[in-house]
Design a protein around this motif. Structure first.
Motif, PDB file in Angstrom:
ATOM      1  N   TRP A 331       0.852  -1.189   0.000  1.00 55.73           N
ATOM      2  CA  TRP A 331       0.000   0.000   0.000  1.00 55.73           C
ATOM      3  C   TRP A 331       0.882   1.231   0.000  1.00 55.73           C
ATOM      4  N   ILE A 332       0.414   2.288  -0.647  1.00 48.99           N
ATOM      5  CA  ILE A 332       1.138   3.563  -0.635  1.00 48.99           C
ATOM      6  C   ILE A 332       0.136   4.690  -0.455  1.00 48.99           C
ATOM      7  N   THR A 333       0.466   5.646   0.397  1.00 50.68           N
ATOM      8  CA  THR A 333      -0.411   6.785   0.621  1.00 50.68           C
ATOM      9  C   THR A 333       0.444   7.990   0.963  1.00 50.68           C
ATOM     10  N   SER A 334      -0.192   9.133   1.152  1.00 55.68           N
ATOM     11  CA  SER A 334       0.570  10.363   1.364  1.00 55.68           C
ATOM     12  C   SER A 334      -0.218  11.338   2.211  1.00 55.68           C
ATOM     13  N   SER A 335       0.467  12.391   2.642  1.00 58.63           N
ATOM     14  CA  SER A 335      -0.169  13.446   3.424  1.00 58.63           C
ATOM     15  C   SER A 335       0.068  14.784   2.742  1.00 58.63           C
ATOM     16  N   GLU A 336      -0.678  15.794   3.155  1.00 57.87           N
ATOM     17  CA  GLU A 336      -0.580  17.094   2.518  1.00 57.87           C
ATOM     18  C   GLU A 336       0.746  17.791   2.798  1.00 57.87           C
ATOM     19  N   ASN A 337       1.469  17.347   3.832  1.00 63.37           N
ATOM     20  CA  ASN A 337       2.749  17.981   4.154  1.00 63.37           C
ATOM     21  C   ASN A 337       3.932  17.363   3.407  1.00 63.37           C
ATOM     22  N   GLY A 338       3.644  16.492   2.425  1.00 57.29           N
ATOM     23  CA  GLY A 338       4.718  15.971   1.595  1.00 57.29           C
ATOM     24  C   GLY A 338       5.297  14.645   2.025  1.00 57.29           C
ATOM     25  N   HIS A 339       4.700  13.986   3.005  1.00 57.36           N
ATOM     26  CA  HIS A 339       5.168  12.672   3.423  1.00 57.36           C
ATOM     27  C   HIS A 339       4.520  11.578   2.563  1.00 57.36           C
TER      28      HIS A 339
END
Length: 355
Positions: A331-339
């Protein structure tokens, strides 16, 4: 650890306490994840602060943009809802799916939840009435691996399946609007790795979506009115199956940057350029929609331009970063702060600072 031309990307690791991690979900309070022992845990500042044990395989977790305390997990063929403030017992449980659920998705308003399963069906649950709203069936002939609501179009969602097809639905009418074959116009031999759809992601603006395929390719499509255009198909980006992808949450409109992970242990970041986003479509995809069934019943078939079945991309997408992650990506996901968060077959969750 990771590579980028002219730069160095640091990777931090969070110990999950599991042999491997199946799925991830970013929440304002931390990161939610699941393992094979059927529990999810929440992280904040690198510390495990909460866990819930469940009996079964937890393949998907989702939260609500409208209610930060809403939490939903799929466990085998069940969808279980929690209030994050008190997870000692579930708020509600639905068992509408007959087979194991592969992904759950919540619409923008948080009132409809979609759950796709191994039978190829998608159950749409009305969370306000706590009833089954629709069953999308008889169009996928194999495991339905991914489902995503289309932002800005409240009646539509996108599904992908191991039958090598992607369907755009009007779920309010239980009707497929488009059915796209990933094998259409392809000339390569896929006897070992056919272009089964293992993951789908819809951009935040709702006008493009991406598909991760079993042959390691990533295909990107644009929806413009009644037509769907293939913007690009980057063939065999991964040495084997592209197991998961997501439009980066830190990108413009959550749509100009796509993250992908594969069974080859590689994580890629690629850009949808302004030229791609703004260019008018030059070819349409053959539509196998419900309206096509009317052909032969007195209605004429819509004529397609000569290049309608062409899979030649409008423009190549630009791979801006390749991270040798080293383990099969679940799985791959992200956050609004660039992580960027990556779940794999190790006991760690990897965190990359991309921006």
């Amino acid at each position: 650890m990771a590579e980028r031309v002219g730069n160095s990307i640091a990777r931090n690791k969070l110990e999950s306490g599991e042999n491997d991690t199946l799925c991830l979900c970013v929440h304002p309070a931390g990161v939610l994840y699941s393992g094979h022992d059927s529990c999810y845990m929440q992280w904040k500042d690198g510390k495990r602060i909460e866990s819930v044990s469940l009996s079964g395989s937890v393949n998907s977790i989702t939260t609500s943009p409208m209610n930060e305390n809403f939490l939903s997990v799929s466990v085998d063929n069940a969808v279980i809802l929690y209030d994050r403030r008190s997870t000692s017992k579930p708020v509600q449980e639905f068992r509408f799916n007959q087979e194991e659920i592969n992904q759950i998705s919540l619409n923008e308003k948080g009132n409809f939840l979609a759950a796709c399963d191994d039978s190829g069906e998608v159950k749409i649950i009305d969370l306000e009435s706590s009833k089954l709203y629709k069953t999308l069936t008889k169009h996928h002939t194999n495991i339905c691996s991914g489902v995503q609501f289309r932002p800005t179009k409240p009646s539509e969602l996108i599904t992908g399946a191991l039958d090598c097809t992607v369907i755009r639905w009007d779920y309010t009418r239980n009707q497929p609007l488009d059915k796209i074959s990933m094998q259409l116009g392809e000339h390569d031999s896929y006897s070992i790795n056919p272009p089964m759809v293992h993951a789908v992601s819809v951009a935040g603006h709702g006008n493009t979506f991406a598909c991760g395929l079993g042959n390691g390719s990533v295909a990107v499509y644009k929806i413009l009115g009644r037509n769907i255009t293939r913007l690009a198909c980057m063939k065999k980006l991964h040495g084997s199956c592209c197991s998961h992808l997501q439009h980066a949450q830190f990108s413009v409109d959550k749509g100009d940057c796509v993250l992908s992970g594969g069974n080859d242990g590689k994580v890629l970041v690629f850009q949808i350029t302004e030229e791609v986003k703004e260019k008018e479509p030059s070819q349409s995809i053959v539509r196998k929609s419900a309206s096509a069934k009317a052909v032969g019943k007195g209605k004429s078939k819509r004529k397609l331009p000569p290049d309608a079945t062409s899979t030649k991309p409008v423009v190549d997408l630009e791979v801006t970063m390749s991270l040798p992650h080293g383990s099969k990506v679940n799985w791959i996901t992200s956050s609004e702060n660039g992580h960027v968060y990556v779940a794999d077959q190790t006991q760690y969750i990897s965190v990359y600072q991309i921006r």
